[in-house]
Design an enzyme around this catalytic site. Sequence first.
Site, short mmCIF file in Angstrom:
data_model
loop_
_atom_site.label_atom_id
_atom_site.label_comp_id
_atom_site.label_asym_id
_atom_site.label_seq_id
_atom_site.Cartn_x
_atom_site.Cartn_y
_atom_site.Cartn_z
N HIS A 4 0.83 -1.20 0.00
CA HIS A 4 0.00 0.00 0.00
C HIS A 4 0.87 1.25 0.00
O HIS A 4 1.76 1.39 0.83
CB HIS A 4 -0.94 0.00 1.20
CG HIS A 4 -2.08 0.93 1.01
ND1 HIS A 4 -1.94 2.29 1.16
CD2 HIS A 4 -3.36 0.72 0.66
CE1 HIS A 4 -3.09 2.88 0.91
NE2 HIS A 4 -3.97 1.94 0.59
N PRO A 5 0.62 2.19 -0.92
CA PRO A 5 1.50 3.36 -1.06
C PRO A 5 1.25 4.49 -0.07
O PRO A 5 1.93 5.51 -0.13
CB PRO A 5 1.19 3.83 -2.49
CG PRO A 5 -0.23 3.44 -2.71
CD PRO A 5 -0.40 2.13 -1.96
N CYS A 6 0.36 4.32 0.88
CA CYS A 6 -0.02 5.44 1.75
C CYS A 6 1.14 5.99 2.58
O CYS A 6 1.18 7.19 2.85
CB CYS A 6 -1.21 5.08 2.62
SG CYS A 6 -0.87 3.80 3.83
N HIS A 7 2.09 5.17 2.98
CA HIS A 7 3.22 5.66 3.78
C HIS A 7 4.51 5.81 2.97
O HIS A 7 5.51 6.28 3.49
CB HIS A 7 3.48 4.72 4.96
CG HIS A 7 2.32 4.63 5.90
ND1 HIS A 7 1.88 5.69 6.64
CD2 HIS A 7 1.48 3.61 6.18
CE1 HIS A 7 0.84 5.33 7.36
NE2 HIS A 7 0.57 4.06 7.09
#
Length: 165
Positions: free
Chosen positions: A125-128
């Site tokens: 997941h690219p959120c962080h």
Amino acid sequence: MSSITFEEYLEAAKIFVAKSNWLCDGWSLKQHKDDMQMTYITKQSFIQHNEDKKSVLLKIEYNIFYHLSYGVPAFSFNVWNASGALLSLEDIRKMSFVQINQKDFYSVITQQEHPIFQRPYFMVHPCHTEELLAMFKKDSRNIIVTFLSLITPIVKFNLPMEYGL
């Protein structure tokens, strides 16, 4: 925060693939002729995995593409067993280099429709990613190498040390 532009991603991807070619590591750049933002780098490989005291051969496909919404490189992959069946998300969690509980793992690795291929892939997941890369962007020789070095423990990915030289 400091995302990267598509142009920065593309330049880093080209340099990464050139280094891969020099190392004979198998990464290739796939450019979409009508939409450059669908450009990605890919590698297919086989890995040995020990499962229930026996060694099994798995086919794995890695892809790194530019995530338009987050403005960062994104990592996707699929893993198949010898009979061609796609491994489950739980199988992937059990293969991880780091011991991570199910809830935390599922917040980092998800299975969703790939924005380029339009079929299910596992994704980091690219959120962080943006905040992680911001810490290293200024000193990074190649943002793709930096990005991969941050995620390798989670997805059991071998990145040769020569990429950092």
